[in-house]
Design a protein around this motif. Structure first.
Motif, short mmCIF file in Angstrom:
data_model
loop_
_atom_site.label_atom_id
_atom_site.label_comp_id
_atom_site.label_asym_id
_atom_site.label_seq_id
_atom_site.Cartn_x
_atom_site.Cartn_y
_atom_site.Cartn_z
N UNK A 182 1.67 2.70 2.11
CA UNK A 182 0.41 1.92 1.86
C UNK A 182 -0.58 2.86 1.21
N UNK A 183 -1.16 2.66 0.42
CA UNK A 183 -2.11 3.25 -0.45
C UNK A 183 -3.18 3.63 0.67
N UNK A 184 -3.67 4.91 1.07
CA UNK A 184 -4.44 5.43 2.06
C UNK A 184 -6.08 5.01 1.59
N UNK A 185 -6.55 4.53 2.79
CA UNK A 185 -8.12 4.21 2.63
C UNK A 185 -8.99 5.44 2.16
N UNK A 186 -8.23 6.62 2.48
CA UNK A 186 -9.24 7.91 2.37
C UNK A 186 -8.88 8.14 0.77
N UNK A 191 -8.23 1.79 0.13
CA UNK A 191 -7.00 1.20 0.55
C UNK A 191 -6.26 0.48 -0.62
N UNK A 192 -5.04 0.65 -0.80
CA UNK A 192 -4.50 -0.08 -2.04
C UNK A 192 -3.25 -1.05 -1.49
N UNK A 193 -2.26 -1.21 -2.14
CA UNK A 193 -1.07 -2.06 -1.82
C UNK A 193 -0.14 -1.55 -0.64
N UNK A 194 0.46 -2.43 0.07
CA UNK A 194 1.55 -1.97 1.05
C UNK A 194 2.87 -2.20 0.07
#
Length: 270
Positions: A182-186, A191-194
């Motif tokens: 998962x694209x990190x929220x940081x 945040x991106x897709x899983x």
């Protein structure tokens, strides 16, 4: 026939709904909203409970059920431990797990006044919950801005570890490993897709590492957030009791089998 209780205000959650569909073919499923039934004497008892909610009332309900000898997955104490990121870091460190070095501050305002080195730093709410604070801070100005909104929030800090910007989301149900990227929220852009990730695609020894996390923390259903700091070197940044585990083939089957096995073991032990 086994009765499985779901401690949650949201029994329609995808993982729980799919597990319920499997169980109801031969067994009974009872949903218990912990905000409406805050003690163990409310209604008929199930043979085993799945503790999906993590509110104070949910934990109190789970403790009451455990006191009456009913198995609860995960146990209330293990669930509560994963809600305190300070206690989590201490337990992980004592066990030698590769957990991010963590400092604790009474409030975010205290952190802002501490003169701690900034650049970059990850600031998180000490107490894990929905919509809690998780932010990357790169400057005193950013920290001051964050403190304007979260001044009284108890927080922990972790040094930001350079990585690919993708979190490895690794989940375990009774020793069975599931994973995704998962694209990190940081990461820049948030945040991106899983993306799906087969357990065999994890770096070497990561599956064994996350299974050991469950042993250390006394968890049966849990998630571990791991980042690759280079060359397959893992760094654990968070541990969650009973996460969503959405879209993972085989997860409902594993959860249903775990619930039934624990219920039967409890009956056999009487």
């Amino acid at each position: 026939m086994t009765t499985v209780g779901l401690i949650t205000p949201e029994p329609e959650h995808p993982l729980l709904a799919a597990t319920t569909e499997l169980l109801r073919r031969e067994h009974r499923v009872l949903a218990v909203d912990p905000e409406k039934a805050a003690h163990a004497d409310a209604g008929p008892l199930a043979d085993v409970y799945l503790l999906k909610a993590r509110t104070p009332r949910a934990l109190a309900l789970a403790r009451g059920l455990e006191a009456r000898g009913v198995p609860v997955l995960n146990q209330a104490a293990a669930t509560a431990l994963c809600q305190d990121r300070t206690a989590m870091a201490r337990r992980a460190g004592a066990a030698g797990l590769p957990f991010s070095a963590t400092r604790t501050f009474g409030t975010l305002a205290e952190l802002a006044a501490d003169g701690v080195r900034i650049g970059p730093l990850v600031v998180k709410s000490r107490h894990s919950r929905r919509r809690d604070l998780v932010a990357r801070v790169d400057s005193p100005a950013q920290l001051a801005e964050l403190a304007d909104e979260w001044a009284d929030e108890p927080v922990v800090t972790q040094e930001f570890a350079e990585n690919s910007g993708w979190d490895h989301k690794v989940w375990v149900i009774d020793g069975q490993v599931f994973a995704a990227l998962r694209r990190s929220e940081l990461a820049p852009g948030g945040r991106g897709p899983t993306l799906p990730l087969a357990p065999g695609e994890l770096p070497p020894d990561w599956a064994e590492l996350v299974v050991r996390v469950g042993e250390v923390f006394g968890l049966d259903v849990y998630g571990v957030d791991v980042i690759d700091t280079g060359g397959g070197t893992p760094l654990i940044v968070d541990i969650n009791a009973f996460p969503g585990i959405r879209g993972q083939a085989g997860a409902p089957e594993a959860l249903a089998a775990l619930a039934l096995r624990r219920a039967r073991a409890a009956v056999a032990a009487v």
